[in-house]
Design a protein around this motif. Structure first.
Motif, mmCIF file in Angstrom:
data_model
loop_
_atom_site.group_PDB
_atom_site.id
_atom_site.type_symbol
_atom_site.label_atom_id
_atom_site.label_comp_id
_atom_site.label_asym_id
_atom_site.label_seq_id
_atom_site.Cartn_x
_atom_site.Cartn_y
_atom_site.Cartn_z
ATOM 1 N N HIS A 129 -113.636 43.134 -14.632
ATOM 2 C CA HIS A 129 -114.959 43.718 -14.868
ATOM 3 C C HIS A 129 -115.447 43.453 -16.293
ATOM 4 C CE1 HIS A 129 -114.051 45.515 -11.033
ATOM 5 N NE2 HIS A 129 -112.919 45.897 -11.551
ATOM 6 N N ALA A 130 -115.629 44.540 -17.078
ATOM 7 C CA ALA A 130 -116.223 44.371 -18.409
ATOM 8 C C ALA A 130 -115.182 44.118 -19.498
ATOM 9 C CB ALA A 130 -117.076 45.578 -18.751
ATOM 10 N N GLY A 131 -113.938 43.835 -19.114
ATOM 11 C CA GLY A 131 -112.925 43.554 -20.120
ATOM 12 C C GLY A 131 -111.966 44.710 -20.322
ATOM 13 N N ALA A 132 -111.136 44.591 -21.362
ATOM 14 C CA ALA A 132 -110.055 45.549 -21.558
ATOM 15 C C ALA A 132 -110.488 46.728 -22.409
ATOM 16 C CB ALA A 132 -108.873 44.852 -22.227
ATOM 17 N N TYR B 245 -118.700 37.114 -34.433
ATOM 18 C CA TYR B 245 -118.396 38.402 -33.816
ATOM 19 C C TYR B 245 -117.585 38.256 -32.535
ATOM 20 C CZ TYR B 245 -119.218 42.846 -31.438
ATOM 21 O OH TYR B 245 -119.059 44.029 -30.760
ATOM 22 N N ASN B 246 -116.510 38.998 -32.455
ATOM 23 C CA ASN B 246 -115.693 39.022 -31.232
ATOM 24 C C ASN B 246 -115.300 40.469 -30.938
ATOM 25 O OD1 ASN B 246 -114.311 38.150 -29.003
ATOM 26 N ND2 ASN B 246 -112.956 36.764 -30.107
ATOM 27 N N ASP B 247 -114.765 40.678 -29.739
ATOM 28 C CA ASP B 247 -114.318 42.013 -29.361
ATOM 29 C C ASP B 247 -112.939 41.919 -28.721
ATOM 30 O OD1 ASP B 247 -115.266 44.978 -28.749
ATOM 31 O OD2 ASP B 247 -114.226 44.244 -26.982
ATOM 32 N N CYS B 248 -112.050 42.836 -29.092
ATOM 33 C CA CYS B 248 -110.677 42.806 -28.562
ATOM 34 C C CYS B 248 -110.675 42.890 -27.035
ATOM 35 C CB CYS B 248 -109.857 43.952 -29.128
ATOM 36 S SG CYS B 248 -109.608 43.845 -30.902
ATOM 37 N N GLY B 249 -111.647 43.625 -26.483
ATOM 38 C CA GLY B 249 -111.718 43.781 -25.026
ATOM 39 C C GLY B 249 -111.967 42.471 -24.304
ATOM 40 N N LEU B 250 -112.506 41.472 -25.026
ATOM 41 C CA LEU B 250 -112.780 40.174 -24.396
ATOM 42 C C LEU B 250 -111.608 39.218 -24.540
ATOM 43 C CD1 LEU B 250 -116.386 39.485 -25.788
ATOM 44 C CD2 LEU B 250 -115.653 41.065 -24.028
ATOM 45 N N MET B 251 -110.625 39.601 -25.379
ATOM 46 C CA MET B 251 -109.579 38.635 -25.720
ATOM 47 C C MET B 251 -108.373 38.690 -24.786
ATOM 48 S SD MET B 251 -110.016 39.452 -29.735
ATOM 49 C CE MET B 251 -108.737 38.464 -30.467
ATOM 50 N N ALA C 162 -104.360 42.862 -29.323
ATOM 51 C CA ALA C 162 -105.191 41.745 -29.772
ATOM 52 C C ALA C 162 -104.999 41.494 -31.270
ATOM 53 C CB ALA C 162 -106.664 42.031 -29.469
ATOM 54 N N MET C 163 -104.871 42.558 -32.050
ATOM 55 C CA MET C 163 -104.662 42.387 -33.489
ATOM 56 C C MET C 163 -103.297 41.765 -33.758
ATOM 57 S SD MET C 163 -107.425 43.295 -34.962
ATOM 58 C CE MET C 163 -107.047 43.429 -36.703
ATOM 59 N N ALA C 164 -102.260 42.316 -33.096
ATOM 60 C CA ALA C 164 -100.904 41.828 -33.352
ATOM 61 C C ALA C 164 -100.714 40.398 -32.862
ATOM 62 C CB ALA C 164 -99.890 42.755 -32.678
ATOM 63 N N LEU D 7 -115.119 47.181 -27.105
ATOM 64 C CA LEU D 7 -116.401 47.514 -26.482
ATOM 65 C C LEU D 7 -116.601 46.822 -25.146
ATOM 66 C CD1 LEU D 7 -118.651 47.255 -29.665
ATOM 67 C CD2 LEU D 7 -117.803 49.323 -28.608
ATOM 68 N N GLY D 8 -115.809 45.792 -24.871
ATOM 69 C CA GLY D 8 -115.970 45.059 -23.615
ATOM 70 C C GLY D 8 -117.241 44.233 -23.623
ATOM 71 N N TYR D 9 -117.531 43.606 -22.488
ATOM 72 C CA TYR D 9 -118.684 42.701 -22.411
ATOM 73 C C TYR D 9 -119.995 43.447 -22.615
ATOM 74 C CZ TYR D 9 -115.663 38.942 -20.944
ATOM 75 O OH TYR D 9 -114.688 37.988 -20.926
ATOM 76 N N GLU D 10 -120.117 44.639 -22.025
ATOM 77 C CA GLU D 10 -121.352 45.407 -22.155
ATOM 78 C C GLU D 10 -121.601 45.788 -23.612
ATOM 79 O OE1 GLU D 10 -123.920 46.379 -20.095
ATOM 80 O OE2 GLU D 10 -123.014 44.838 -18.842
#
Lengths: 148, 121, 331
Positions: free
Chosen positions: C268-271, C252-258, C280-282, C229-232
């Motif tokens: 910008h707002a992440g991946a 709570y975390n998001d792969c887009g931030l990692m 990110a999972m692997a 979801l990214g930062y937004e």
């Protein structure tokens, strides 16, 4: 799930991270101004070389397009544009970049249907609507001239 | 001093056109392509109304280098061609006046594509 | 509806491949392969993406010391039209192949499908491979690569990454306990430069439905991770859940931030992209489940279901979020 779309859209637009508009405008002003000043210098150079004003004007465009094509080819232009925003978009550099970049990109789909067909994917509308507007103006100008 | 002022005017007016576009980009959801179209058409309209001439005389390259200048060149070209050749100038004037810019862009794009490739970002 | 996998199949092996920016990011040293040029020895970006899938899957096989003939089914997906990155990338493996599209939710969707196939006893194992490449995605969805443009801060950066996972009926690793496929949610967002906002309501929807049906709550999980979801989108989910009485902080975390270092990398707002959550999972979440750092994890893969045409036609961007419940088991 039922989302109140209007309400959600308003919330998203209100809370979204905003572009740093003042910083962007300053950068656009400085870079755009600089490009125009370079254009002015080239203009004076060509005039100094005893080239007519009309040809000098064309040569200024040609020179700026050449510089843009080179910077685009070397992969530098987009890094400048990322910061300059409208500063590189609005001068003729933006037009030139919008023709050169799809040419580079779509070479992989062939010279005809790739590069050839996609070259005006961004600049096409500019030429289309600019020319159309000039034709409309021409019709009005011609009618005024004949009738008045 | 006069020459120096030419540069100041070119810088200021050219920069101002860019600021207008930047505000449009940041404040509206208009894509760059739409803004370029708006600028070119505005150039044609302002040129046709005889307003852009004053900006061009004042700012030199500050008025001719931005895309509004491209629109101004289209309108001036049409006007001149109609004066010289009559009605056919409606169709031939615009693109003739801007041919140098368009042809250079196309040919250099092709040449650049012969030499370079897109890079990773 | 929650699909309970009684035998809790295991993600026994995973591998990941990435590009230059992914290598520079915080998870960079976890990559099995990377290429500074993002080209992976190919002459078009589409082929480069396919090659990333091929290498990720090849590495998966050698890690697990398996032959091609040992794999029962291969599921794969990406962002490029008709999933060609997957079909071309995995062409050289003679394994029954299923191409799926779930945009950035593909990794979660695939893990769920693999888990169901193994749990049902239809296959003894199943593999899922997903990928995205910044350059091929940029060409398809936005502008030519060398085109100079500014991106708004809400825009996400398509990750150049591929991930591969092997799910087996039995084995050591992270277990897939439950799967819940989400519904598509149209939240009224049509801005392709803010896909986090388009997907966030779908994430909240799936998460709430899961809580309601399973009778669990935030306190039952060590980590809830959306991807991506990214930062937004992360902020919106946190705020929406907060108004519903859930405090997401800390869990709570998001792969887009990692993937990227926001201070050093201009992202910008992440991946985003099918490769983002897979990487990110692997690289991070699954190893932490295996080590026991996390006992119970909810992985919510989020996809923005748009195309070039739908964006140009001004259509809203529907989001879909699939949930996979993962767990650590002793012994």
């Amino acid at each position: 799930m039922s989302v109140n779309k209007q309400k959600y859209k308003k919330y998203v637009e209100k809370s979204a991270k905003k572009s740093p508009i003042v910083k962007n405008c300053v950068k656009a002003f400085l870079v755009g101004g600089l490009i125009c000043a370079i254009g002015q210098a080239l203009m004076q150079l060509y005039m100094y070389l005893d080239i007519s004003e009309e040809v000098s004007k064309a040569l200024v465009s040609v020179s700026l397009i050449f510089i843009t094509a080179l910077l685009t080819g070397f992969g530098i232009f987009d890094n400048i544009a990322k910061h300059a925003g409208a500063g590189t978009l609005v001068p003729i550099t933006g037009f030139a970049n919008s023709v050169v970049s799809p040419a580079l990109d779509n070479k992989s789909e062939g010279w005809i249907m790739g590069l050839g067909a996609k070259i005006f994917i961004i600049a096409g509308p500019v030429i289309l609507y600019g020319t159309t507007a000039s034709v409309i103006y021409g019709v009005i100008y011609y009618l005024c001239k004949v009738l008045l | 001093m006069g020459i120096f002022l030419d540069y100041v005017y070119a810088f200021a007016v050219g920069g101002a056109f860019c600021v207008v576009a930047q505000i449009l980009i940041d404040k509206t959801k208009l894509t760059p392509a739409r803004i370029l179209v708006a600028f070119v058409v505005s150039g044609v309209v302002l040129g046709g109304m005889g307003i852009y001439k004053y900006i061009a005389d004042f700012a030199g390259a500050g008025a001719s280098v931005p895309l509004t200048g491209f629109g101004y060149a289209l309108s001036e070209g049409v006007k001149k061609a109609i004066d010289e050749k009559g009605a056919i100038g409606i169709l031939t004037g615009g693109l003739s006046a801007t041919a140098a810019g368009i042809a250079t862009s196309m040919v250099l794009a092709l040449l650049t594509a012969l030499i370079f490739k897109s890079k990773n970002k | 509806m929650i699909i309970k996998l009684k035998s809790a199949p295991t993600i026994t092996t995973s591998s990941c491949v990435g590009g230059k920016e992914e290598r520079r990011g915080p998870l960079g040293d976890k990559l099995d392969f990377y290429d500074e040029s993002d080209k992976f020895d190919c002459d078009t970006w589409e082929k480069s993406e396919s090659e990333m899938q091929r290498r990720a899957f090849n590495h998966l096989l050698s890690k697990r010391k398996l032959q091609i003939s040992d794999i029962d089914v291969l599921i794969a997906g990406d962002l490029i039209n008709q999933c060609t990155s997957s079909s071309y990338g995995l062409l050289s493996f003679d394994i029954p192949y299923i191409g799926i599209f779930g945009a950035c939710s593909t990794a979660a969707l695939g893990l769920g499908l693999c888990g169901i196939l193994c749990d049902g006893g239809y296959t003894k194992n199943a593999a899922i491979v997903t990928s995205s490449h910044f350059c091929s995605a940029e060409r398809q969805f936005r502008f030519p690569l060398e085109y100079g443009s500014q991106r708004p801060p809400t825009a996400q950066h398509t990750a150049t990454a591929a991930g591969a996972f092997l799910i087996e009926k039995e084995g050591k690793g992270a277990h897939i306990d439950e799967v819940m496929f989400g519904i598509t949610v149209d939240a009224g967002i049509s801005d392709a430069n803010n896909m986090g906002a388009a997907m966030a309501p779908a994430a909240v929807d799936t998460l709430l439905k899961y809580f309601r049906e399973s009778g669990t709550g935030l306190e039952d999980y060590d980590l809830i991770v959306t991807g991506d979801l990214g930062y937004e989108g992360h902020r919106i989910v946190t705020e929406m859940m907060h108004t519903l009485g859930y405090d997401m902080s800390g869990v709570y975390n998001d792969c887009g931030l990692m993937l990227y270092d926001r201070q050093k990398q201009d992202m910008h707002a992440g991946a985003s992209g099918c490769g983002c959550s897979a990487f990110a999972m692997a690289a991070s979440v699954l190893p932490d489940i295996v080590s026991g750092k996390y006992k119970n994890v909810l992985f919510l893969g989020s996809g923005a279901l748009l195309s070039q045409a739908s964006v140009l036609q001004g259509e809203n961007i529907p989001g879909v979020v699939h949930l996979v419940k993962l767990s650590h088991r002793e012994g």
